[in-house]
Design a protein around this motif. Structure first.
Motif, mmCIF file in Angstrom:
data_model
loop_
_atom_site.group_PDB
_atom_site.id
_atom_site.type_symbol
_atom_site.label_atom_id
_atom_site.label_comp_id
_atom_site.label_asym_id
_atom_site.label_seq_id
_atom_site.Cartn_x
_atom_site.Cartn_y
_atom_site.Cartn_z
ATOM 1 N N THR A 1 1.948 12.337 4.830
ATOM 2 C CA THR A 1 1.357 12.293 5.921
ATOM 3 C C THR A 1 1.236 11.119 6.716
ATOM 4 O O THR A 1 1.340 10.028 6.058
ATOM 5 N N ASN A 2 1.101 11.154 8.186
ATOM 6 C CA ASN A 2 1.316 9.861 8.788
ATOM 7 C C ASN A 2 -0.040 8.725 8.752
ATOM 8 O O ASN A 2 -1.253 9.247 8.787
ATOM 9 N N ASP A 3 0.349 7.613 8.536
ATOM 10 C CA ASP A 3 -0.702 6.598 8.589
ATOM 11 C C ASP A 3 -0.469 5.531 9.905
ATOM 12 O O ASP A 3 0.556 5.469 10.100
ATOM 13 N N LEU A 4 -1.684 4.970 10.187
ATOM 14 C CA LEU A 4 -1.600 4.175 11.319
ATOM 15 C C LEU A 4 -1.699 2.675 10.699
ATOM 16 O O LEU A 4 -2.628 2.352 9.845
ATOM 17 N N LEU A 5 -0.759 1.786 10.831
ATOM 18 C CA LEU A 5 -0.794 0.466 10.293
ATOM 19 C C LEU A 5 -1.105 -0.378 11.386
ATOM 20 O O LEU A 5 -0.369 -0.262 12.800
ATOM 21 N N VAL B 1 0.809 -0.938 -0.046
ATOM 22 C CA VAL B 1 0.047 -0.013 0.172
ATOM 23 C C VAL B 1 0.939 1.355 -0.025
ATOM 24 O O VAL B 1 1.876 1.214 0.740
ATOM 25 N N LYS B 2 0.299 2.220 -1.053
ATOM 26 C CA LYS B 2 1.509 3.286 -0.901
ATOM 27 C C LYS B 2 1.334 4.353 0.125
ATOM 28 O O LYS B 2 0.183 4.708 0.472
ATOM 29 N N LEU B 3 2.331 4.338 1.048
ATOM 30 C CA LEU B 3 2.022 5.399 2.236
ATOM 31 C C LEU B 3 2.311 6.854 1.771
ATOM 32 O O LEU B 3 2.877 7.058 0.707
ATOM 33 N N ASN C 1 5.072 6.953 7.533
ATOM 34 C CA ASN C 1 4.802 7.540 6.457
ATOM 35 C C ASN C 1 5.626 7.307 5.247
ATOM 36 O O ASN C 1 6.390 6.197 5.378
ATOM 37 N N GLN C 2 5.757 7.957 4.095
ATOM 38 C CA GLN C 2 6.751 7.508 3.300
ATOM 39 C C GLN C 2 8.210 7.638 3.480
ATOM 40 O O GLN C 2 9.022 7.066 2.530
ATOM 41 N N GLU C 3 8.292 8.324 4.464
ATOM 42 C CA GLU C 3 9.928 8.764 4.760
ATOM 43 C C GLU C 3 10.318 7.361 5.947
ATOM 44 O O GLU C 3 11.538 7.488 5.933
ATOM 45 N N GLY D 1 0.106 -1.096 -4.504
ATOM 46 C CA GLY D 1 -0.078 0.319 -4.225
ATOM 47 C C GLY D 1 -1.074 0.946 -4.803
ATOM 48 O O GLY D 1 -1.462 2.119 -4.814
ATOM 49 N N PHE D 2 -2.083 0.343 -5.641
ATOM 50 C CA PHE D 2 -3.347 1.114 -6.473
ATOM 51 C C PHE D 2 -4.409 0.608 -5.706
ATOM 52 O O PHE D 2 -4.574 -0.640 -5.239
ATOM 53 N N SER D 3 -5.481 1.366 -5.730
ATOM 54 C CA SER D 3 -6.730 1.058 -5.170
ATOM 55 C C SER D 3 -7.306 0.212 -6.424
ATOM 56 O O SER D 3 -6.887 0.562 -7.332
#
Length: 517
Positions: A136-140, A131-133, A154-156, A408-410
């Protein structure tokens, strides 16, 4: 198997189930899944309270691992490239060393017991490859049998790793005594979950988390049941699909009053999760409530995929380091192209021209910038259907894109890419075609524009000689004139593009002409 390919098997000895995934990694094709297998051993049955693995479970576990190793060997995986990690139930068992000794003596497999924090880190590696992060921050979050891992990233990179002992098998054993679950037990579970998640919730608020990504069998089962309730088929991958809070609440209200026999009839629910789904549903309900999410994205990649990726980072010179940002969408598109023996030079030229056309015609088509990226990927993959057959290869391209495991795509983005590739030649988009009709109206309009652009770009590369270097548009007397900067006289390119321009002319409601700059 190519000489430069590496095959790796990763075995996850979880509380509920043992899983194995086998992958092949090569410089051109990237990571390709070869096989995967699951056995619901329930090694943690009864051990949550006793801290002892029972004899029957240990025997079943050893037998499953023997079968896994036979399968790995048949797929050409050497013993040196088989990873095996044990998580919560085995980690906490007083007799873990007895079980691990049996495994080693009877199978030769050395199992590493990992901590909750290591588990969370591997889950992060797995999810970020599926999944493309965002910036901004995501919660996994990953709902296991013994524990639930929370990762904020996030992506970093990673901002937070936590592991909490609130897995569904643990909660089922500790709190659920009646069927269907009672109101009192629901309240106790809610209170326990809430207390255990306080620090994660506070961190999510501090780091301004807006999106949740779930990776686990529980999450996938919930997503499949929701899809089924909406009459949508979901036999394949659910990666990057999502369910909303309102969709989940409808499922929750339906499921919680049911007993096990009634739950067993629910479409989309794994038969061996009939009881485990109850604490799982209550947990996800609390997650929505405490974190304030309106939607959860599903990742079909998690711990064992993360194990493989971490291993490859140390054993393969072609993989990026763990700290290096990965463009999983582009990487996945290229991998699919290589798997289908694509003509890379031709595809990249068509993609380059497509993007120039999108940009120079932006004022005319008015399509959102988000679709520009999808146009590029459709252009890169438009001809992969020739891997099956030259005849009707545009339809084969559509099918391969839909079922090629792009990461990484919906699901809606994959459908847009597939439809644009499908209409790069032959008949134009039509509501008589089920795949096109299933798209939302705004996506259908985008497909009209993008496939019209792709047709012209494909025509401008008709000779496969990469003649066209730049395309610019000027409007003269209501005609959109596309001026071509070329290396040679572009007769063949203009002739081919003229044959393919009618779709875009109809969409833009203006005639199109070509000339050399």
């Amino acid at each position: 198997m190519p000489n430069d390919a590496l095959r790796v098997a990763a075995i996850d000895l979880g509380t509920n189930s043992f899983h194995m995934v086998i992958i092949e990694e090569s410089p051109e094709k990237g990571i390709v899944e070869i096989d995967r297998v699951k056995d619901m051993i329930c090694i943690g049955r009864g051990s949550i309270s006793t801290k002892m693995l029972d004899e029957e479970s240990m025997q079943s576990g050893v037998a499953a691992l023997k079968n896994f190793l036979v399968l790995a060997s048949q797929h050409g995986v050497t013993r040196d490239n088989i990873l095996a990690f044990a998580t919560s139930a085995i980690r906490e068992a007083k007799n873990q060393h007895e079980f691990l000794r049996r495994v080693r003596e009877e199978t030769g497999l050395k199992v590493k017991v990992i901590s909750g924090m290591e588990e969370a880190e591997f889950i992060y590696y797995g999810v970020r490859n599926a999944v493309k992060l965002r910036a901004t921050n995501d919660l996994l979050f990953d709902i296991g049998g013994g524990s639930v891992e929370f990762v904020i990233a996030n992506q970093e990179g990673v901002k937070l790793l936590e592991s909490r002992k609130i897995g569904v098998a643990r909660m089922l054993e500790r709190f659920v005594t009646v069927d269907p679950v009672s109101e009192r037990e629901i309240t106790l579970l809610e209170q326990f979950f809430s207390a255990e998640m306080v620090s994660s919730v506070e961190a999510a608020k501090r780091l301004k988390v807006k999106r949740a990504i779930a990776s686990s069998g529980t999450a996938e089962n919930i997503a499949r049941m929701i899809h089924s309730m909406h009459g949508r088929e979901s036999e394949g991958s659910l990666n990057s699909s999502s369910f909303t809070r309102s969709e989940f609440e409808r499922l929750y209200r339906t499921m919680i009053p049911l007993n096990s026999a009634e739950r067993r009839k629910m479409s989309g629910l794994d038969e061996k999760r009939v009881d485990l789904i109850v604490p799982g549903l209550i947990l996800v309900n609390i997650l929505f409530r405490m974190f304030g999410f309106e939607e959860v994205v599903v990742s079909d990649s998690s711990l064992r995929e993360g194990m493989v990726l971490h291993y490859l980072q140390h054993h393969s010179s072609s993989r990026p380091s763990s700290e290096e940002e990965i463009d999983i969408r582009r990487e996945s598109v290229y991998e699919l192209g290589f798997r289908c023996n694509w003509n890379q030079r031709h595809s990249m030229q068509v993609a380059r021209i497509s993007l120039q056309l999108f940009d120079t015609l932006a004022a005319e088509h008015g399509v959102d910038e988000h679709y520009r990226e999808l146009l590029e990927y459709a252009a890169l993959l438009h001809n992969i259907g020739t891997f099956i057959s030259i005849s009707s290869h545009h339809k084969h391209s559509q099918y391969i894109i839909q079922n090629g495991g792009l990461r990484g795509f919906s699901p809606s983005e994959i459908e847009i890419i597939a439809n644009v590739a499908r209409y790069h030649r032959k008949s134009p988009p039509s509501e008589k075609h089920p795949g096109y009709l299933a798209l939302k109206p705004k996506h259908r309009h985008a497909v009209d524009v993008l496939s019209g652009i792709l047709r012209i770009a494909n025509g401008l590369e008709r000779g496969h000689r990469r003649n066209v270097e730049r395309v610019e548009m000027v409007e003269k007397n209501g005609v959109l004139v596309l001026r071509l900067s070329t290396q040679f006289e572009p007769e063949i390119e203009i002739w081919a593009a003229d044959q393919l321009k009618s779709l875009l002319e109809n969409v833009l409601e203006k005639p199109i002409a070509f000339c050399r700059a």
